[in-house]
Motif scaffolding. Sequence first.
Motif, mmCIF file in Angstrom:
data_model
loop_
_atom_site.group_PDB
_atom_site.id
_atom_site.type_symbol
_atom_site.label_atom_id
_atom_site.label_comp_id
_atom_site.label_asym_id
_atom_site.label_seq_id
_atom_site.Cartn_x
_atom_site.Cartn_y
_atom_site.Cartn_z
ATOM 1 N N SER A 1 0.901 -1.337 -0.165
ATOM 2 C CA SER A 1 0.124 -0.042 -0.209
ATOM 3 C C SER A 1 1.443 1.234 0.095
ATOM 4 O O SER A 1 2.316 1.208 0.735
ATOM 5 C CB SER A 1 -0.774 0.246 0.981
ATOM 6 N N ALA A 2 0.452 2.211 -0.876
ATOM 7 C CA ALA A 2 1.359 3.455 -0.702
ATOM 8 C C ALA A 2 0.706 4.155 0.929
ATOM 9 O O ALA A 2 1.776 4.779 0.870
ATOM 10 C CB ALA A 2 0.705 4.231 -2.029
ATOM 11 N N PRO B 1 -0.034 0.259 -4.308
ATOM 12 C CA PRO B 1 -0.997 1.265 -4.862
ATOM 13 C C PRO B 1 -1.782 2.240 -3.884
ATOM 14 O O PRO B 1 -2.081 2.328 -2.750
ATOM 15 C CB PRO B 1 -1.887 0.209 -5.743
ATOM 16 N N SER B 2 -2.229 3.316 -4.068
ATOM 17 C CA SER B 2 -3.175 4.350 -3.170
ATOM 18 C C SER B 2 -4.477 3.805 -3.274
ATOM 19 O O SER B 2 -4.591 2.406 -3.433
ATOM 20 C CB SER B 2 -2.344 5.276 -4.273
ATOM 21 N N MET B 3 -5.242 4.567 -2.910
ATOM 22 C CA MET B 3 -6.482 4.384 -3.425
ATOM 23 C C MET B 3 -7.392 3.113 -4.438
ATOM 24 O O MET B 3 -7.084 4.017 -5.396
ATOM 25 C CB MET B 3 -7.360 5.794 -2.685
ATOM 26 N N VAL B 4 -7.406 2.373 -4.345
ATOM 27 C CA VAL B 4 -8.119 1.325 -5.385
ATOM 28 C C VAL B 4 -9.721 1.839 -5.739
ATOM 29 O O VAL B 4 -10.576 1.337 -5.109
ATOM 30 C CB VAL B 4 -7.395 0.004 -5.466
ATOM 31 N N VAL B 5 -9.147 2.451 -7.311
ATOM 32 C CA VAL B 5 -10.860 2.337 -7.367
ATOM 33 C C VAL B 5 -11.141 1.402 -9.039
ATOM 34 O O VAL B 5 -10.852 0.521 -8.354
ATOM 35 C CB VAL B 5 -11.383 3.784 -7.849
ATOM 36 N N GLY B 6 -12.415 2.164 -9.316
ATOM 37 C CA GLY B 6 -13.129 0.899 -9.737
ATOM 38 C C GLY B 6 -12.463 0.587 -10.971
ATOM 39 O O GLY B 6 -11.465 0.985 -11.788
ATOM 40 N N VAL C 1 -6.456 15.868 -1.293
ATOM 41 C CA VAL C 1 -5.489 15.041 -1.841
ATOM 42 C C VAL C 1 -6.089 13.324 -1.870
ATOM 43 O O VAL C 1 -6.193 12.936 -1.328
ATOM 44 C CB VAL C 1 -4.388 14.977 -2.077
ATOM 45 N N PHE C 2 -6.474 13.774 -3.410
ATOM 46 C CA PHE C 2 -7.419 11.771 -4.061
ATOM 47 C C PHE C 2 -6.376 11.024 -4.614
ATOM 48 O O PHE C 2 -6.569 11.225 -5.719
ATOM 49 C CB PHE C 2 -9.427 12.037 -3.540
ATOM 50 N N ASP C 3 -5.867 10.402 -4.081
ATOM 51 C CA ASP C 3 -4.320 9.551 -5.360
ATOM 52 C C ASP C 3 -5.150 8.507 -5.255
ATOM 53 O O ASP C 3 -5.667 7.763 -4.396
ATOM 54 C CB ASP C 3 -3.237 9.291 -4.261
ATOM 55 N N VAL C 4 -5.731 8.134 -6.325
ATOM 56 C CA VAL C 4 -6.843 6.915 -6.760
ATOM 57 C C VAL C 4 -5.830 6.371 -7.783
ATOM 58 O O VAL C 4 -5.002 6.964 -8.489
ATOM 59 C CB VAL C 4 -7.593 7.496 -6.920
ATOM 60 N N VAL C 5 -6.070 4.557 -8.099
ATOM 61 C CA VAL C 5 -5.378 4.405 -8.981
ATOM 62 C C VAL C 5 -7.066 3.116 -8.928
ATOM 63 O O VAL C 5 -7.350 2.479 -8.503
ATOM 64 C CB VAL C 5 -3.728 3.528 -8.383
ATOM 65 N N PRO C 6 -6.878 2.951 -11.047
ATOM 66 C CA PRO C 6 -7.984 2.288 -11.019
ATOM 67 C C PRO C 6 -7.459 -0.008 -11.177
ATOM 68 O O PRO C 6 -6.141 -0.061 -10.900
ATOM 69 C CB PRO C 6 -8.389 2.382 -12.392
ATOM 70 N N GLN D 1 -17.563 6.352 10.409
ATOM 71 C CA GLN D 1 -16.943 5.322 9.814
ATOM 72 C C GLN D 1 -16.017 5.423 8.961
ATOM 73 O O GLN D 1 -14.823 6.000 8.415
ATOM 74 C CB GLN D 1 -18.087 4.761 8.759
ATOM 75 N N MET D 2 -16.788 7.018 7.798
ATOM 76 C CA MET D 2 -16.131 7.927 7.069
ATOM 77 C C MET D 2 -14.482 8.739 7.269
ATOM 78 O O MET D 2 -13.790 9.045 7.112
ATOM 79 C CB MET D 2 -16.846 8.627 5.985
ATOM 80 N N LEU D 3 -15.318 9.537 8.843
ATOM 81 C CA LEU D 3 -13.837 9.602 9.312
ATOM 82 C C LEU D 3 -13.012 9.403 9.483
ATOM 83 O O LEU D 3 -11.636 9.740 10.073
ATOM 84 C CB LEU D 3 -14.970 10.526 10.570
ATOM 85 N N LEU D 4 -13.434 7.922 10.372
ATOM 86 C CA LEU D 4 -11.956 6.876 10.024
ATOM 87 C C LEU D 4 -11.338 6.320 8.928
ATOM 88 O O LEU D 4 -10.472 7.128 9.266
ATOM 89 C CB LEU D 4 -12.339 5.745 10.653
ATOM 90 N N HIS D 5 -11.766 6.789 7.818
ATOM 91 C CA HIS D 5 -11.319 6.060 7.031
ATOM 92 C C HIS D 5 -10.247 7.431 6.376
ATOM 93 O O HIS D 5 -9.334 7.646 5.373
ATOM 94 C CB HIS D 5 -12.335 6.088 6.085
ATOM 95 N N ALA D 6 -11.034 8.875 6.836
ATOM 96 C CA ALA D 6 -9.858 9.651 6.497
ATOM 97 C C ALA D 6 -8.706 10.406 7.004
ATOM 98 O O ALA D 6 -8.165 10.839 6.513
ATOM 99 C CB ALA D 6 -11.036 10.886 6.993
ATOM 100 N N THR D 7 -8.939 9.553 8.151
ATOM 101 C CA THR D 7 -7.428 9.716 8.914
ATOM 102 C C THR D 7 -6.161 9.247 8.200
ATOM 103 O O THR D 7 -4.855 9.401 8.390
ATOM 104 C CB THR D 7 -7.261 8.705 10.334
ATOM 105 N N ALA D 8 -6.254 8.523 7.139
ATOM 106 C CA ALA D 8 -5.679 7.954 6.569
ATOM 107 C C ALA D 8 -5.485 8.875 5.169
ATOM 108 O O ALA D 8 -4.145 8.737 4.372
ATOM 109 C CB ALA D 8 -5.605 7.159 5.422
ATOM 110 N N VAL D 9 -6.047 9.522 4.586
ATOM 111 C CA VAL D 9 -5.502 10.670 3.778
ATOM 112 C C VAL D 9 -6.012 12.174 4.270
ATOM 113 O O VAL D 9 -5.486 12.843 3.566
ATOM 114 C CB VAL D 9 -6.907 10.513 2.885
ATOM 115 N N ASN D 10 -6.247 12.516 5.284
ATOM 116 C CA ASN D 10 -6.767 14.158 5.161
ATOM 117 C C ASN D 10 -4.421 14.577 5.610
ATOM 118 O O ASN D 10 -3.846 13.813 7.115
ATOM 119 C CB ASN D 10 -6.743 14.259 6.807
ATOM 120 N N ARG D 11 -4.379 15.270 5.184
ATOM 121 C CA ARG D 11 -2.991 16.087 5.603
ATOM 122 C C ARG D 11 -1.704 14.344 4.892
ATOM 123 O O ARG D 11 -0.375 15.161 5.549
ATOM 124 C CB ARG D 11 -2.619 17.024 6.879
#
Length: 355
Positions: A112-113, A162-167, A202-207, A291-301
Amino acid sequence: MPRHTVLITGAAGVVGTALLARLRQHHDIIVLTHRTPVDAPSLAGDITRPRLGLDADTYRTLARRVDTVVHSAAATGFRSDARHTTSVNVTGTEQVARFAVHAGARLIHISSAFTACSTVVRENIAAYAGAAGLPVAHYIDTKVAAEKLLADSDADVVILKPSMVVGDSRTGHLPTVQGLCGGFLYTLAGLVPFVPLAGATVFDVVPSDHVAQAVHIMTDPAAPSGTYWLTSGTASSTCARVTELIDRVRPEHGITGLPQAQCVEPAEALRRIGRLAGRPGTATTCYRLTQMLLHATAVNRAPAFPDPTVPGMPTPTPARTEAALRATLHHLARTAGPRLPAARSRHSPLAGIGT
């Protein structure tokens, strides 16, 4: 590239499904399954057990057949059960590496990135998540530990980050909805009043199909071993842009009459959740937001990730990143009803948050 035999772990997940679809076109595939069956030649096993949970004869036979191991299995759900996460992500990786050595096979490990975000995640947890955020930090710690043990192993190792994996980049298809993609779905459907992240996040994503393409490239024995980033890097999007895309996608799927999607900085989001929690009938909404807030800890700042480093991959551009996000949002909107993650409203919506 010669056709050879590839063992895949985690083939039922978001990444694994894309891997299986890609690799079976070019190689002979064997899938090590645990709980979820797949439509491919497979063996039932357990990566956390010696010999991958196989009997000695089966293990030896498998080792003689396999040329490459693709290790995609992981505990990714930010579970509160730290022992489970450690068992799968660390012990499981160790057992898979031992098999690769026995087989004389290349090991392609999906890491994971976000291993680069350990410090900022802990700062975010201390600032607004409290004890409820500890599973996020523990997940990242296990991915760091797995990378370290692979660096010390005798296997021929390729680590992909990989960063955040999307579809899928074209269809947006996601076999399961997890992580911040669940937040996208909640926001699309109007099930939450805001996204608990600053607009500039920043939303760094990879399909998912790009991850599969990178793995395919690395199954070539001529490809150099090492560690590679799978990211959008300087072509990344932002939370604000994603909410704009959500507003554009909604009416195309008959989702109308909702207020404009908005981003709210996490500390302010926590205050709003606290006020919302005092109102009747808001437990499910509060649960989704937390739940969204907890996941946000990985990308916030979080620090910006490097540009991708896998040779032979298409260069990300802002237009390609946005197209991939749009495809994922369209897929989520088409499947919003049956794919909606269940909200466990019986739990206290603020349990552990901010303490």
